[in-house]
Scaffold this active site. Structure first.
Site, PDB file in Angstrom:
ATOM      1  N   SER A 104     -15.683 -13.675   6.452  1.00 61.29           N
ATOM      2  CA  SER A 104     -15.169 -14.619   5.324  1.00 61.29           C
ATOM      3  C   SER A 104     -15.201 -15.933   5.629  1.00 61.29           C
ATOM      4  O   SER A 104     -14.978 -16.544   4.898  1.00 61.29           O
ATOM      5  CB  SER A 104     -13.879 -14.091   4.947  1.00 61.29           C
ATOM      6  N   GLU A 159     -21.295 -12.574  -1.701  1.00 63.69           N
ATOM      7  CA  GLU A 159     -21.703 -13.805  -1.454  1.00 63.69           C
ATOM      8  C   GLU A 159     -22.921 -13.875  -0.449  1.00 63.69           C
ATOM      9  O   GLU A 159     -22.496 -13.429   0.744  1.00 63.69           O
ATOM     10  CB  GLU A 159     -20.681 -14.782  -0.804  1.00 63.69           C
TER      11      GLU A 159
HETATM   12  N1  CAA Z   1     -11.713   2.662  -4.952  1.00 70.60           N
HETATM   13  C1  CAA Z   1     -12.071   3.312  -6.217  1.00 70.60           C
HETATM   14  N2  CAA Z   1     -11.269   2.833  -7.456  1.00 70.60           N
HETATM   15  C2  CAA Z   1     -10.327   2.075  -7.326  1.00 70.60           C
HETATM   16  C3  CAA Z   1     -10.058   1.336  -6.050  1.00 70.60           C
HETATM   17  C4  CAA Z   1     -10.843   1.886  -4.839  1.00 70.60           C
HETATM   18  N3  CAA Z   1     -10.528   1.103  -3.759  1.00 70.60           N
HETATM   19  N4  CAA Z   1      -9.234   0.240  -6.443  1.00 70.60           N
HETATM   20  C5  CAA Z   1      -8.861   0.341  -7.663  1.00 70.60           C
HETATM   21  N5  CAA Z   1      -9.745   1.169  -8.078  1.00 70.60           N
HETATM   22  C6  CAA Z   1      -9.797   1.956  -9.780  1.00 70.60           C
HETATM   23  C7  CAA Z   1      -8.674   2.408 -10.597  1.00 70.60           C
HETATM   24  O1  CAA Z   1      -8.753   3.771 -10.222  1.00 70.60           O
HETATM   25  C8  CAA Z   1      -8.667   1.921 -11.706  1.00 70.60           C
HETATM   26  O2  CAA Z   1      -9.687   2.705 -12.412  1.00 70.60           O
HETATM   27  P1  CAA Z   1      -9.855   2.944 -14.205  1.00 70.60           P
HETATM   28  O3  CAA Z   1     -10.036   1.461 -14.685  1.00 70.60           O
HETATM   29  O4  CAA Z   1     -11.059   3.768 -14.374  1.00 70.60           O
HETATM   30  O5  CAA Z   1      -8.509   3.247 -14.385  1.00 70.60           O
HETATM   31  C9  CAA Z   1      -9.400   0.479 -11.629  1.00 70.60           C
HETATM   32  O6  CAA Z   1      -9.699   0.514 -10.416  1.00 70.60           O
HETATM   33  C10 CAA Z   1      -8.343  -0.416 -11.839  1.00 70.60           C
HETATM   34  O7  CAA Z   1      -7.267  -0.072 -10.790  1.00 70.60           O
HETATM   35  P2  CAA Z   1      -5.837  -0.191 -11.129  1.00 70.60           P
HETATM   36  O8  CAA Z   1      -5.400  -0.016 -12.377  1.00 70.60           O
HETATM   37  O9  CAA Z   1      -5.046   0.603 -10.056  1.00 70.60           O
HETATM   38  O10 CAA Z   1      -5.141  -1.571 -10.837  1.00 70.60           O
HETATM   39  P3  CAA Z   1      -5.722  -3.066 -11.314  1.00 70.60           P
HETATM   40  O11 CAA Z   1      -6.279  -3.128 -12.730  1.00 70.60           O
HETATM   41  O12 CAA Z   1      -5.056  -4.273 -10.931  1.00 70.60           O
HETATM   42  O13 CAA Z   1      -7.012  -3.381 -10.647  1.00 70.60           O
HETATM   43  C11 CAA Z   1      -8.241  -4.328  -8.843  1.00 70.60           C
HETATM   44  C12 CAA Z   1      -7.350  -3.278  -9.309  1.00 70.60           C
HETATM   45  C13 CAA Z   1      -9.413  -4.245  -9.056  1.00 70.60           C
HETATM   46  C14 CAA Z   1      -8.000  -4.418  -7.081  1.00 70.60           C
HETATM   47  C15 CAA Z   1      -7.777  -5.785  -9.367  1.00 70.60           C
HETATM   48  O14 CAA Z   1      -6.195  -5.721  -9.285  1.00 70.60           O
HETATM   49  C16 CAA Z   1      -8.256  -7.003  -8.877  1.00 70.60           C
HETATM   50  O15 CAA Z   1      -9.396  -7.345  -9.287  1.00 70.60           O
HETATM   51  N6  CAA Z   1      -7.555  -7.727  -7.895  1.00 70.60           N
HETATM   52  C17 CAA Z   1      -8.127  -8.936  -7.455  1.00 70.60           C
HETATM   53  C18 CAA Z   1      -9.096  -8.314  -6.303  1.00 70.60           C
HETATM   54  C19 CAA Z   1      -9.449  -9.670  -5.580  1.00 70.60           C
HETATM   55  O16 CAA Z   1      -9.362 -10.742  -5.874  1.00 70.60           O
HETATM   56  N7  CAA Z   1     -10.447  -9.402  -4.492  1.00 70.60           N
HETATM   57  C20 CAA Z   1     -10.872 -10.400  -3.765  1.00 70.60           C
HETATM   58  C21 CAA Z   1      -9.985 -10.610  -2.507  1.00 70.60           C
HETATM   59  S1  CAA Z   1     -10.794 -11.762  -1.425  1.00 70.60           S
HETATM   60  C22 CAA Z   1     -11.910 -11.086  -0.559  1.00 70.60           C
HETATM   61  O17 CAA Z   1     -11.942  -9.901  -0.257  1.00 70.60           O
HETATM   62  C23 CAA Z   1     -12.704 -12.116   0.383  1.00 70.60           C
HETATM   63  C24 CAA Z   1     -12.203 -12.411   1.629  1.00 70.60           C
HETATM   64  O18 CAA Z   1     -12.884 -12.617   2.610  1.00 70.60           O
HETATM   65  C25 CAA Z   1     -10.516 -12.399   1.918  1.00 70.60           C
END
Ligand code: CAA
Length: 282
Positions: free
Chosen positions: A119, A152
């Protein structure tokens, strides 16, 4: 070389997610970690994620079995001799990554692309640990990997055009959208995200708001899907600290200084979701 078998180093939340999306795209996957229990944990993370998709009728039970069936567990890096490309997703530690790449360079067939999901660590430096720097590249997936569209793609100083194109094609095959970023500490995503998370921790540290209120303000006020402290718990506070250290040291600017409260939580073993406690209790 056609990529049929992908090696994934590390079966943690990122490695297992990468193995899952690679297998979902039809690739055979060798998912490697240093201990059997880590590989087993990787499989159980994948099963939980696939289970969710079956319940939501995004995939069938048979597809789930096929996806799991294409993933083979491994605890020996020498298994990577069978890989046509490798993605490394081990802990965010420079010395560890350099050692892994030195070893991969020895085990992998000539011509095999070695990519890192780092990262923030320099791809140029990682490439320097191998005899094939033109075949080393950054493939930075986002967490949770099955849900997030972005990869990325980071070229090191010596990365060839062929390596870049093959990596872009691989990301597309895995259902992701590749976007290029240059090789500077934190690339683009974490260069911008981590100072925001760090500032949220400072706001908590200085009593500007409670964790819940800071997160709610950012969610409702800026339409972020998660507040920054919830997101930090998801990423892992140790990972956030490690990235901030790379930004601080690599860019030499005090604005990246990790908040002392973040350091204290990591010292306490409060690493977020994965340890059961971070800014929140799970
Ligand atoms: N596997 C399968 N399905 C998943 C899942 C997983 N691991 N996590 C979530 N889902 C699915 C859920 O089942 C749900 O499905 P439906 O739309 O069909 O109902 C959908 O995703 C939405 O999940 P939730 O309703 O539980 O929660 P949410 O609406 O908050 O979505 C999320 C979850 C997609 C994680 C959303 O909160 C999000 O986008 N969060 C921000 C994540 C982010 O910023 N990530 C980047 C982090 S930084 C990084 O990774 C870089 C680094 O180097 C540190």
């Amino acid at each position: 070389m056609e990529i049929k078998t992908l090696g994934v180093i590390g079966a943690g939340q990122m490695g297992s997610g990468i193995a899952q999306v690679a297998s979902t795209s039809g690739l055979n996957v060798i998912m490697n970690d240093i201990r059997d229990e880590f590989v087993e944990n990787g499989f159980s993370t994948i099963e939980k994620s696939l289970d969710r998709m079956v319940k939501k009728e995004k995939i069938t039970g048979d597809e789930m079995e096929a996806i799991l069936g294409r993933i083979e567990g491994s605890t020996g890096l020498e298994d990577m001799i069978r890989a046509d490309a490798v993605v490394e997703a081990a802990t965010e530690d420079v010395a560890l990554k350099l050692e892994i790449f030195r070893n991969l360079d020895g085990f992998c067939k000539p011509g095999v692309i070695l990519s890192s999901n780092t990262s923030s660590i320099s791809i140029t430096k990682i490439a320097g640990a191998t005899s094939r720097p033109e075949l080393v590249i950054g493939m930075h997936f986002m967490n949770p990997v099955p849900m997030m569209k972005l990869v990325e793609v980071i070229r090191g100083l010596a990365t060839s055009d062929d390596t870049f194109e093959t990596t872009r094609t691989l990301a597309l095959k895995m259902g992701k959208t590749p976007v290029a970023a240059n090789d500077y500490p934190g690339f683009v995503a974490n260069r911008i995200l981590m100072p925001m998370i760090n500032e949220a921790v400072y706001a908590l540290f200085e009593g500007v708001g409670t964790a819940e209120d800071i997160d709610e303000i950012m969610k409702l006020g800026l339409n972020h899907p998660m507040g920054p402290l919830t997101l930090a718990d998801l990423i892992g506070l140790d990972t956030c600290l490690a990235i901030l250290e790379v930004l601080h040291k690599g860019l030499g600017d005090g604005k990246y200084r990790p908040c002392p409260l973040l350091r204290k939580y990591v010292d306490a073993g409060w690493l977020g979701r994965k340890s059961g406690r971070g800014f929140y209790v799970y």
